[in-house]
Design a protein around this motif. Structure first.
Motif, mmCIF file in Angstrom:
data_model
loop_
_atom_site.group_PDB
_atom_site.id
_atom_site.type_symbol
_atom_site.label_atom_id
_atom_site.label_comp_id
_atom_site.label_asym_id
_atom_site.label_seq_id
_atom_site.Cartn_x
_atom_site.Cartn_y
_atom_site.Cartn_z
ATOM 1 N N ARG A 1 33.768 -41.945 -42.062
ATOM 2 C CA ARG A 1 33.761 -42.577 -40.985
ATOM 3 C C ARG A 1 33.050 -44.043 -41.347
ATOM 4 O O ARG A 1 31.933 -44.093 -42.371
ATOM 5 C CB ARG A 1 32.770 -42.214 -39.986
ATOM 6 C CG ARG A 1 32.751 -43.071 -38.640
ATOM 7 C CD ARG A 1 32.117 -42.404 -37.581
ATOM 8 N NE ARG A 1 30.610 -41.915 -37.744
ATOM 9 C CZ ARG A 1 29.796 -42.097 -36.855
ATOM 10 N NH1 ARG A 1 30.166 -42.359 -35.420
ATOM 11 N NH2 ARG A 1 28.805 -41.892 -36.835
ATOM 12 N N VAL A 2 33.770 -45.230 -41.003
ATOM 13 C CA VAL A 2 33.251 -46.385 -41.561
ATOM 14 C C VAL A 2 32.495 -47.212 -40.190
ATOM 15 O O VAL A 2 33.184 -47.291 -39.153
ATOM 16 C CB VAL A 2 34.298 -47.386 -42.033
ATOM 17 C CG1 VAL A 2 33.909 -48.830 -42.189
ATOM 18 C CG2 VAL A 2 35.320 -46.675 -42.890
ATOM 19 N N LEU A 3 31.401 -47.578 -40.358
ATOM 20 C CA LEU A 3 30.549 -48.236 -39.104
ATOM 21 C C LEU A 3 29.626 -49.073 -39.701
ATOM 22 O O LEU A 3 29.372 -49.293 -40.722
ATOM 23 C CB LEU A 3 30.258 -47.069 -38.122
ATOM 24 C CG LEU A 3 28.976 -46.264 -38.881
ATOM 25 C CD1 LEU A 3 28.506 -45.203 -37.469
ATOM 26 C CD2 LEU A 3 29.073 -45.278 -39.701
ATOM 27 N N SER A 4 28.959 -50.003 -38.602
ATOM 28 C CA SER A 4 28.080 -50.975 -38.786
ATOM 29 C C SER A 4 26.920 -50.575 -38.907
ATOM 30 O O SER A 4 26.344 -49.774 -38.379
ATOM 31 C CB SER A 4 28.214 -52.078 -37.858
ATOM 32 O OG SER A 4 27.264 -53.162 -37.752
ATOM 33 N N SER A 5 26.213 -51.048 -40.185
ATOM 34 C CA SER A 5 24.575 -50.948 -40.224
ATOM 35 C C SER A 5 23.671 -51.705 -39.280
ATOM 36 O O SER A 5 22.479 -51.553 -39.287
ATOM 37 C CB SER A 5 24.035 -50.472 -41.492
ATOM 38 O OG SER A 5 24.507 -51.779 -42.155
ATOM 39 N N PHE A 6 24.422 -52.751 -38.745
ATOM 40 C CA PHE A 6 23.686 -53.778 -37.922
ATOM 41 C C PHE A 6 23.753 -53.697 -36.549
ATOM 42 O O PHE A 6 23.538 -54.556 -35.559
ATOM 43 C CB PHE A 6 24.109 -55.083 -38.412
ATOM 44 C CG PHE A 6 23.878 -55.439 -39.845
ATOM 45 C CD1 PHE A 6 22.681 -55.225 -40.505
ATOM 46 C CD2 PHE A 6 25.087 -55.561 -40.744
ATOM 47 C CE1 PHE A 6 22.574 -55.530 -41.868
ATOM 48 C CE2 PHE A 6 24.999 -55.718 -42.074
ATOM 49 C CZ PHE A 6 23.462 -55.634 -42.600
ATOM 50 N N GLU A 7 24.358 -52.528 -35.895
ATOM 51 C CA GLU A 7 24.568 -52.167 -34.554
ATOM 52 C C GLU A 7 23.942 -51.035 -34.218
ATOM 53 O O GLU A 7 23.791 -50.195 -35.097
ATOM 54 C CB GLU A 7 26.110 -52.233 -34.226
ATOM 55 C CG GLU A 7 26.839 -53.604 -34.253
ATOM 56 C CD GLU A 7 28.327 -53.706 -33.918
ATOM 57 O OE1 GLU A 7 28.683 -52.600 -33.776
ATOM 58 O OE2 GLU A 7 28.864 -54.624 -34.284
ATOM 59 N N ASP A 8 23.737 -50.803 -32.858
ATOM 60 C CA ASP A 8 23.336 -49.349 -32.190
ATOM 61 C C ASP A 8 24.636 -48.489 -32.475
ATOM 62 O O ASP A 8 25.727 -48.791 -31.986
ATOM 63 C CB ASP A 8 22.911 -49.538 -31.011
ATOM 64 C CG ASP A 8 21.403 -49.961 -31.015
ATOM 65 O OD1 ASP A 8 20.794 -49.633 -31.977
ATOM 66 O OD2 ASP A 8 21.053 -50.405 -30.060
ATOM 67 N N THR A 9 24.539 -47.405 -33.222
ATOM 68 C CA THR A 9 25.687 -46.496 -33.331
ATOM 69 C C THR A 9 25.589 -45.364 -32.819
ATOM 70 O O THR A 9 24.464 -44.727 -32.665
ATOM 71 C CB THR A 9 26.238 -46.537 -34.892
ATOM 72 O OG1 THR A 9 24.693 -46.416 -35.532
ATOM 73 C CG2 THR A 9 26.776 -47.879 -35.343
ATOM 74 N N ASP A 10 26.925 -44.514 -32.292
ATOM 75 C CA ASP A 10 26.406 -43.106 -31.886
ATOM 76 C C ASP A 10 27.700 -42.286 -32.542
ATOM 77 O O ASP A 10 28.548 -42.904 -33.456
ATOM 78 C CB ASP A 10 26.458 -43.059 -30.292
ATOM 79 C CG ASP A 10 27.666 -43.652 -29.802
ATOM 80 O OD1 ASP A 10 28.947 -43.602 -30.392
ATOM 81 O OD2 ASP A 10 27.762 -44.364 -28.679
ATOM 82 N N ASP A 11 27.780 -41.363 -32.309
ATOM 83 C CA ASP A 11 28.782 -40.465 -32.677
ATOM 84 C C ASP A 11 30.468 -40.894 -32.608
ATOM 85 O O ASP A 11 31.334 -40.667 -33.222
ATOM 86 C CB ASP A 11 29.076 -39.081 -32.050
ATOM 87 C CG ASP A 11 27.972 -38.264 -32.832
ATOM 88 O OD1 ASP A 11 27.335 -38.495 -33.871
ATOM 89 O OD2 ASP A 11 27.432 -37.154 -32.415
ATOM 90 N N ASN A 12 30.582 -41.961 -31.630
ATOM 91 C CA ASN A 12 31.953 -42.663 -31.430
ATOM 92 C C ASN A 12 32.054 -43.979 -31.912
ATOM 93 O O ASN A 12 33.204 -44.416 -31.844
ATOM 94 C CB ASN A 12 32.249 -42.553 -30.073
ATOM 95 C CG ASN A 12 32.064 -40.983 -29.209
ATOM 96 O OD1 ASN A 12 32.730 -40.227 -29.826
ATOM 97 N ND2 ASN A 12 31.601 -40.928 -28.175
ATOM 98 N N SER A 13 31.134 -44.267 -32.790
ATOM 99 C CA SER A 13 31.274 -45.645 -33.094
ATOM 100 C C SER A 13 31.952 -45.630 -34.458
ATOM 101 O O SER A 13 32.449 -44.754 -35.219
ATOM 102 C CB SER A 13 29.924 -46.180 -33.654
ATOM 103 O OG SER A 13 28.853 -46.170 -32.773
#
Ligand code: ASP
Ligand code: MG
Length: 412
Positions: free
Chosen positions: A228-240
Motif C-alpha cells: 500500500r502507498v500512502l501519505s505520512s503527512f495525513e491522518d491515515t486509516d486502513d482505507n487510505s
C-alpha cells in the motif's frame, strides 16, 4: 501477533519532527496489536550528499567503499527512529542489514536480496520487542561486506521483509497520498486510484512513475505481498492510499488505469544496414556492452537487401550509443549509410490490464493523438501497455488528451 511492515521514505524522516510523526503512526499500529517492522530510508537529500562525497573523493570509485559510505544514511535514521519509539515507551530496537542478516549477492550498488533469516528478529519479538526498526537499502554480501540495493532500494527491503515475515501488509509511507491515474502536475483531473494491479504498477513504475522501486513491485507480485502507498503527512486509516494487489482483488476496472510518460528519450536510426541474419545481434550486442538501455526497436521492411533500424534510449546515452555504432562500423561488424539521432522525443504510454479483454484501445489512443495533431514516431505494444514516441513539446498535451479519451477522471 500479526506482523505489519511500515516503510518511511526520505521526506517522511527528513528531520526529528517528522521522525516523531512517523513514530506516532507506528505506535498506533502497535496499540492495535501488531508487531511492527519499520523500514527507514535516509533523511531526504542524505543519500545524494553521500554519493557526491564518494564521487568527489574517487571518480572511479571502488563499489565496495561506495556501499560502505552510501549505506550509512539509513543507519542514522534507524537508530533515531528506535530512540524516538523508546521515548514513547514502545519497546524498539534498530537493525542494520548485516545484523539481521539481510543476505544479498555481491553486486555492489545494485545487489539483490537472497535471503532474510527470521530467527534473530523473531527471538526479540518473543522477548517483548514490539518494533524492529530496519535500515533500508542495505545488506551483506557472501564475502561479508556491506552492499546496497540500488537507488530507491528501501522499498524493496520493505517488501522483502513483508514476504519473509508473512506480514499482513506492507505500507509504504511517502510524500504523496497514493498512485494516480497520471502525474497531477500535468493533468489536474488526475485521480487517485484506490487499487491497482501488480502488473499495472510494474509497468507504471518502470515507465517513470517514481513512487515505488520497480524491483519492489516485482517482489510483491511474486510473493503476493499486499502493498500500500500512502501519505505520512495525513491522518491515515486502513482505507487510505492506494492498494497494489492481485488482479482478482480489483472489482471495478477501467480498461486503461493510467497514463505514464518519460520525458528524456531519444530516437536513433541506422540508415541502410544490410538485412541479413545476425544484423540485430551485431547492432544491439555492442549497444548493450556499452551500457546503452535500449527500449523500443523497429526494423523497417527491406529493399534490395538493406533496411533501416530504429531504436530508442535515454537521451543522455546518445553519445555513447553513437560511439558504439561508429566503432562497430570501423571494426567491420556492421555497415550503415547514416546515423540519425532525434533527441527531442518523449514517450507516452497507456497501461491497463483491461486491454487484455477489450479491443480498440490502440485505435482510441491514436484517434486522441490525431485529434490534437500529434504525430506518432514509433509505436510499441505489450499485453497491457501501448507506448508511442512523439515530439517532446507535445508531451503534456498528449498526456492530457489520453487521460480525457479514456475517461480516467472518473472511476469505472
Ligand atoms: N536512501 C536510498 C536512496 O535514496 C534508498 C531509499 O531511500 O530507498 O536511494
Ligand atoms: Mg523512494
Amino acid at each position: 501477533m500479526p506482523v505489519l511492515v511500515m516503510k518511511f521514505g526520505g521526506t517522511s524522516v527528513g528531520d526529528l519532527d517528522r521522525i516523531r510523526n512517523a513514530a506516532e503512526k507506528v505506535r498506533r499500529e502497535v496499540e492495535r496489536g501488531h508487531d511492527v517492522i519499520v523500514v527507514v530510508s535516509a533523511m531526504s537529500g542524505k543519500t545524494n550528499e553521500l554519493v557526491g562525497w564518494v564521487e568527489q573523493t574517487s571518480p572511479l570509485f571502488d563499489a565496495r567503499e561506495y556501499d560502505a559510505v552510501v549505506s550509512s544514511g539509513e543507519n542514522v535514521t534507524a537508530g533515531l527512529m528506535a530512540l524516538t519509539l523508546q521515548e514513547m515507551d514502545v519497546p524498539a530496537r534498530s537493525w542494520q542489514g548485516w545484523q539481521v542478516p539481510l543476505k544479498t549477492t555481491s553486486a555492489h550498488s545494485a545487489a539483490r536480496i537472497e535471503e532474510i533469516p527470521r530467527a534473530n528478529i523473531d527471538q526479540k519479538f518473543a522477548e517483548g520487542m514490539r518494533v524492529a526498526v530496519v535500515a533500508g537499502f542495505q545488506g551483506i554480501s557472501p564475502e561479508g561486506r556491506i552492499t546496497t540495493l540500488g537507488r530507491g532500494g528501501s522499498d524493496t527491503t520493505a517488501v522483502a521483509f513483508a514476504a519473509a515475515f508473512d506480514a499482513v501488509r506492507c505500507d509504504i509511507y511517502t510524500d504523496v497520498d497514493g498512485v494516480y491515474t497520471t502525474d497531477p502536475r500535468i493533468e489536474d483531473k488526475a485521480r487517485k486510484l484506490d487499487r491497482i494491479a501488480f502488473e499495472e504498477m510494474l509497468e507504471l513504475a518502470s515507465l517513470g512513475a517514481k513512487v515505488l522501486q520497480t524491483r519492489s513491485v516485482e517482489l510483491a507480485m511474486r510473493y503476493k505481498v499486499k502493498l500500500r502507498v500512502l501519505s505520512s503527512f495525513e491522518d491515515t486509516d486502513d482505507n487510505s492510499g492506494t492498494l497494489v494487489c492481485a488482479e482478482e482483488d480489483i472489482v471495478e476496472q477501467n480498461v486503461v488505469s493510467g497514463v505514464a510518460y518519460s520525458r528524456d528519450e531519444a530516437k536513433m536510426t541506422l540508415i541502410s544496414v544490410a538485412d541479413r541474419p545476425g544484423i540485430a545481434a551485431a547492432i544491439f550486442g555492442p549497444l548493450s556492452r556499452a551500457g546503452v538501455n535500449v527500449d523500443m526497436i523497429v526494423q523497417n521492411i527491406s529493399e534490395e537487401g538493406r533496411t533501416d533500424m530504429t531504436f530508442s534510449c535515454p537521451v543522455n546515452q546518445v553519445a555513447r550509443a553513437a560511439d558504439a555504432m561508429e566503432k562497430a562500423k570501423a571494426a567491420g561488424e556492421i555497415n550503415f549509410h547514416g546515423l540519425v539521432a532525434d533527441t527531442d522525443v518523449a514517450k507516452v504510454s497507456v497501461v491497463g490490464i483491461g486491454m487484455r479483454s477489450h479491443a480498440g484501445v490502440a485505435a482510441r489512443m491514436f484517434d486522441a493523438l490525431a485529434a490534437e495533431g500529434i504525430n506518432i514516431k514509433v509505436i510499441t505494444t505489450s499485453e497491457i501497455k501501448i507506448s508511442v514516441l512523439i515530439d517532446r513539446k507535445y508531451m503534456e498535451l498528449a498526456v492530457q488528451a489520453l487521460h480525457d479519451a479514456f475517461g480516467l477522471d472518473k472511476a469505472a
